[in-house]
Motif scaffolding. Structure first.
Motif, PDB file in Angstrom:
ATOM      1  N   THR A 156       0.847  -1.190   0.000  1.00 21.37           N
ATOM      2  CA  THR A 156       0.000   0.000   0.000  1.00 21.37           C
ATOM      3  C   THR A 156       0.886   1.245   0.000  1.00 21.37           C
ATOM      4  OG1 THR A 156      -0.118  -0.027   2.405  1.00 21.37           O
ATOM      5  CG2 THR A 156      -1.897  -1.113   1.221  1.00 21.37           C
ATOM      6  N   CYS A 157       0.236   2.348  -0.300  1.00 19.13           N
ATOM      7  CA  CYS A 157       0.927   3.623  -0.472  1.00 19.13           C
ATOM      8  C   CYS A 157       1.036   4.344   0.870  1.00 19.13           C
ATOM      9  CB  CYS A 157       0.125   4.470  -1.457  1.00 19.13           C
ATOM     10  SG  CYS A 157       0.667   6.174  -1.595  1.00 19.13           S
ATOM     11  N   GLY A 158       2.227   4.807   1.192  1.00 21.99           N
ATOM     12  CA  GLY A 158       2.444   5.494   2.459  1.00 21.99           C
ATOM     13  C   GLY A 158       2.583   6.997   2.317  1.00 21.99           C
ATOM     14  N   VAL A 172      -2.525   9.077   5.701  1.00 24.56           N
ATOM     15  CA  VAL A 172      -1.796   8.196   4.793  1.00 24.56           C
ATOM     16  C   VAL A 172      -2.726   7.776   3.665  1.00 24.56           C
ATOM     17  CG1 VAL A 172      -0.728   5.926   4.617  1.00 24.56           C
ATOM     18  CG2 VAL A 172      -0.220   7.391   6.567  1.00 24.56           C
ATOM     19  N   CYS A 173      -2.207   7.819   2.435  1.00 28.53           N
ATOM     20  CA  CYS A 173      -3.026   7.501   1.260  1.00 28.53           C
ATOM     21  C   CYS A 173      -3.626   6.104   1.371  1.00 28.53           C
ATOM     22  CB  CYS A 173      -2.181   7.616  -0.009  1.00 28.53           C
ATOM     23  SG  CYS A 173      -2.932   6.863  -1.462  1.00 28.53           S
ATOM     24  N   GLY A 174      -2.778   5.077   1.538  1.00 30.91           N
ATOM     25  CA  GLY A 174      -3.297   3.721   1.742  1.00 30.91           C
ATOM     26  C   GLY A 174      -3.739   3.007   0.478  1.00 30.91           C
ATOM     27  N   GLY A 204       3.164   1.268  -8.717  1.00 35.14           N
ATOM     28  CA  GLY A 204       2.821   2.643  -8.408  1.00 35.14           C
ATOM     29  C   GLY A 204       1.427   2.749  -7.811  1.00 35.14           C
ATOM     30  N   CYS A 205       1.229   3.834  -7.040  1.00 32.87           N
ATOM     31  CA  CYS A 205      -0.078   4.061  -6.422  1.00 32.87           C
ATOM     32  C   CYS A 205      -1.033   4.653  -7.456  1.00 32.87           C
ATOM     33  CB  CYS A 205       0.051   5.027  -5.244  1.00 32.87           C
ATOM     34  SG  CYS A 205      -1.552   5.420  -4.508  1.00 32.87           S
ATOM     35  N   ARG A 206      -2.168   4.008  -7.617  1.00 38.59           N
ATOM     36  CA  ARG A 206      -3.149   4.517  -8.569  1.00 38.59           C
ATOM     37  C   ARG A 206      -4.146   5.459  -7.900  1.00 38.59           C
ATOM     38  NH1 ARG A 206      -4.789  -0.781 -11.983  1.00 38.59           N
ATOM     39  NH2 ARG A 206      -2.811  -1.115 -13.012  1.00 38.59           N
ATOM     40  N   THR A 207      -3.973   5.658  -6.585  1.00 38.21           N
ATOM     41  CA  THR A 207      -4.902   6.531  -5.871  1.00 38.21           C
ATOM     42  C   THR A 207      -4.374   7.964  -5.861  1.00 38.21           C
ATOM     43  OG1 THR A 207      -5.495   4.652  -4.493  1.00 38.21           O
ATOM     44  CG2 THR A 207      -6.194   6.813  -3.730  1.00 38.21           C
ATOM     45  N   CYS A 208      -3.127   8.139  -5.400  1.00 40.63           N
ATOM     46  CA  CYS A 208      -2.594   9.499  -5.310  1.00 40.63           C
ATOM     47  C   CYS A 208      -1.466   9.744  -6.330  1.00 40.63           C
ATOM     48  CB  CYS A 208      -2.082   9.793  -3.907  1.00 40.63           C
ATOM     49  SG  CYS A 208      -0.527   8.958  -3.514  1.00 40.63           S
ATOM     50  N   HIS A 209      -0.974   8.685  -6.951  1.00 36.33           N
ATOM     51  CA  HIS A 209       0.098   8.790  -7.958  1.00 36.33           C
ATOM     52  C   HIS A 209       1.376   9.413  -7.417  1.00 36.33           C
ATOM     53  CE1 HIS A 209      -2.718   7.471 -10.997  1.00 36.33           C
ATOM     54  NE2 HIS A 209      -3.590   8.315 -10.476  1.00 36.33           N
ATOM     55  N   ARG A 210       1.574   9.347  -6.093  1.00 36.17           N
ATOM     56  CA  ARG A 210       2.779   9.970  -5.540  1.00 36.17           C
ATOM     57  C   ARG A 210       3.878   8.969  -5.232  1.00 36.17           C
ATOM     58  NH1 ARG A 210       0.693  14.614  -1.340  1.00 36.17           N
ATOM     59  NH2 ARG A 210      -0.987  15.364  -2.665  1.00 36.17           N
TER      60      ARG A 210
HETATM   61 ZN   LIG Z   1      -1.066   6.890  -2.840  1.00 40.69          ZN
END
Ligand SMILES: [Zn+2]
Length: 506
Positions: A310-312, A326-328, A346-352
Motif C-alpha cells: 500500500t501507499c504510504g 496516509v493515502c493507503g 505505483g499508487c493509482r490513488t494518489c500517484h505519488r
Molecule cells: Zn497513494
C-alpha cells in the motif's frame, strides 16, 4: 472440530503417542525424545489421557529395529481395535516410515474414527479432504526424506546456538560436524567434485557469474539440465526460479538478511574466497533487476507483488485541511513507458509513490524468508492461529452476514426502502470487512504451513505457483511503500522506504 470414534467412559479422549527417528544418521535417535516431549505437552494442554507411547527408532544398524517395527504394528493393531481417540505425533514425516505402512494406519484410523494430531493440528480421516491432504503431506515428506533433515524446533535451537546454521542446507555448502561428538560446527562450501562435474560450490559461482554476464536464465537452466547436475530442490530440472534465487541470495557472499536488511556477516564463509566475487554477485542482482531482460519474457512475466503493497504517501484529506493522512491506496504494476525503463509498482490513488518492481520483489521476498526461518516461527504462528481466537471472529462474521442477508431480503420484498438498505449496508459492510481481515490475519493461508520452519528458504524455492506465493504474502505481511525522500533513492534506501508489518507477529 469433529469428535473421535472412541473416548473414555467419562468422555475424556484417549491418546496414543507416536515418535519416529529422523533418517539423518548424524542425529541418531535423539530427537524421538524431543518429539515425545512435544506430544505430551499437547496432551496436557488438551487434557487427553496418554494411554500408550510408541516409538520407532528405526536405525538401520540397530538391534532394536525389529522391536521398533513390532511397536508400530502394535499401535496400528490397537488403533484398528478402536482403543484410541487420537494419535499424537510431531509432523507428517514422523507419522509413518513409508507409504505402505501409512495406508494400513490410514484405513484403521478411517474405520474407527480415530483422529490424528500433528504439530497441534487435527486431522479426521473420515473427511475426504483431510485424508487427501495428510496423505499428500506424507508422500511429500517421504520424497524428501533422503535429502533433507527433519525440521523441528529442537534442531532450530541447536542451529541458533552455533550461529544460525540451521534448517535445510544451503545449496553449495556442506555441514561440518565434530568428529567426536557429532555436533554441528558450521557450514563450509561444498568443494567435492560431482563425478566428472564441478563441485556444488563451483556450480553456484558459475550460475552467478553467467547471470552477471547477461546469459539468459533459461539457457543456463537448459545447460545445467543437460549436464544432469543435482538441483537444490526435489525437482529434477533446474527451474528458472531456482536459478534466480541462487543468483540473488546474499548468503552466498556470506551476508545475513534479517527483516529485509543485510545485517552484517553470516556465520559461514562466502561460497568462494575469490575477492572479486562479491562484485560479480551484485552485478548478477543488477542484471536480474534489469527491465530489458524482463521484456523478452513477454506474457510469461509474473508480477509477484502487484496489488499487495500500500501507499504510504501523506495526503491532505481536503484542500483546506491541515491534518493529512496516509493515502493507503494499493500499488499496482505500471509497465515501463519506454524500452529500457524499469517496470514499477505505483499508487493509482494518489500517484505519488512508485518503486522499481524488481527491487521491491527482491527486498520483500528476502524479508519474508528471513521471517519464515526464525527459530520457533512455526510454534508462534500456531499460537496466533489458535482456534479460540478464530471461533469468536467466525461467529461475528456469521452474525453480520445474517444481518446483511436479512436487510437485502427485506429490500427485495419491498419491506425496506432502497435508501434504508444502503444505510444498513453502510453500517454492516465495513464491520464485515474488518472481521474478515482479522480472520485472514488469524487463519493464514494453508500454503503457509508448507514453508514454515527452518528449511523455509528451500521450501519456498519449490513453490512454482505465483498465486500461492501471493496468498502467503497476503497472509503474513503488510507492505507500505513511502515516497522517495530527500537524498535517497535506489537500493540503499529500501529499508527507509519499505515498511513491513508482520500480521502474525514480528
Ligand atoms: Zn497513494
Amino acid at each position: 472440530m469433529t469428535n473421535p470414534g472412541t473416548t473414555a467412559a467419562d468422555g475424556q479422549w484417549i491418546a496414543f503417542l507416536y515418535g519416529r527417528a529422523s533418517v539423518d544418521p548424524r542425529r541418531k535417535g535423539r530427537s524421538v525424545n524431543a518429539q515425545m516431549l512435544d506430544n505430551r505437552s499437547i496432551c496436557n494442554e488438551q487434557n487427553w489421557a496418554i494411554v500408550a507411547e510408541f516409538r520407532d527408532d528405526d536405525r538401520s544398524a540397530s538391534p532394536y529395529a525389529k522391536r521398533a517395527r513390532d511397536n508400530y504394528d502394535e499401535m496400528v493393531g490397537r488403533v484398528a481395535a478402536g482403543e484410541a481417540s487420537v494419535i499424537v505425533a510431531w509432523e507428517p514425516s514422523r507419522l509413518s516410515r513409508d507409504t505402505e505402512s501409512w495406508f494400513v494406519l490410514r484405513r484403521a484410523l478411517q474405520n474407527t474414527g480415530t483422529l490424528v494430531c500433528l504439530d497441534g493440528e487435527m486431522y479426521d480421516m473420515r473427511i475426504a479432504t483431510q485424508r487427501q491432504r495428510l496423505t499428500r503431506e506424507i508422500l511429500d515428506s517421504e520424497t524428501e526424506a533422503d535429502k533433507t533433515q527433519a525440521r523441528n524446533a529442537r534442531t532450530a535451537r541447536q542451529g541458533a546456538a552455533v550461529g544460525a546454521v540451521h534448517g535445510r542446507i544451503l545449496y553449495g555448502y556442506r555441514r561440518e560436524y565434530d568428529p567426536d561428538t557429532g555436533d554441528l560446527l558450521g557450514q563450509v562450501p561444498d568443494t567435492e567434485p560431482q563425478g566428472t562435474e564441478a563441485s556444488k560450490a563451483d556450480i553456484v559461482v558459475e550460475i552467478i557469474t553467467r547471470v552477471a554476464a547477461r546469459e539468459s536464465v533459461r539457457s543456463i537452466g537448459m545447460d545445467l539440465d543437460a549436464r544432469r547436475l543435482e538441483t537444490p530442490g526435489v525437482s529434477e530440472r533446474w527451474n528458472l526460479a531456482t536459478i534466480r534465487n541462487i543468483a540473488r541470495n546474499v548468503a552466498y557472499i556470506g551476508r545475513r538478511v534479517h527483516r529485509g536488511q543485510v545485517v552484517g556477516p553470516a556465520q559461514w564463509p562466502p561460497i568462494t574466497d575469490d575477492p572479486t566475487f562479491e562484485a560479480t554477485f551484485w552485478a548478477a542482482v543488477a542484471v536480474l533487476a534489469d527491465p530489458s531482460r524482463r521484456t523478452q519474457r513477454g506474457t510469461a512475466a509474473v508480477y509477484e507483488f502487484t496489488g499487495i503493497p500500500t501507499c504510504g504517501a501523506r495526503v491532505s484529506a481536503s484542500a483546506d485541511d491541515s491534518e493529512d493522512r496516509v493515502c493507503g491506496g494499493y500499488l499496482y504494476r505500471i509497465p515501463a513507458t519506454r524500452p529500457g525503463r524499469a517496470h514499477q509498482y505505483g499508487c493509482r490513488t494518489c500517484h505519488r509513490v512508485a518503486i522499481n518492481m524488481d527491487l521491491l520483489d527482491t527486498y520483500a521476498t528476502a524479508a519474508l524468508l528471513a521471517w519464515l526461518e526464525v527459530p520457533g516461527r512455526a510454534e508462534q504462528v500456531l499460537k496466533v492461529t489458535s482456534e479460540d481466537a478464530s471461533v469468536g471472529i467466525l461467529a461475528e462474521i456469521a452474525r453480520l452476514e445474517a444481518e446483511l442477508a436479512q436487510a437485502r431480503a427485506m429490500a427485495t420484498a419491498r419491506t425496506l426502502s432502497v435508501v434504508s438498505l444502503a444505510a444498513a449496508e453502510a453500517g454492516i459492510l465495513p464491520a464485515l470487512g474488518q472481521a474478515r481481515a482479522r480472520l485472514s490475519a488469524c487463519v493464514p493461508h494453508p500454503g503457509l504451513a508448507r514453508v514454515l520452519g527452518p528449511d523455509a528458504r528451500a521450501r519456498w524455492a519449490e513453490i512454482d505457483d505465483v498465486v500461492e506465493r501471493r496468498a502467503i504474502y497476503r497472509a503474513v505481511m503488510d507492505i507500505r511503500v513511502l515516497p522517495i525522500g530527500p537524498g535517497y533513492g535506489g537500493v540503499r534506501s529500501l529499508p527507509k522506504r519499505v515498511e513491513i508489518r508482520w500480521r502474525l507477529g514480528a
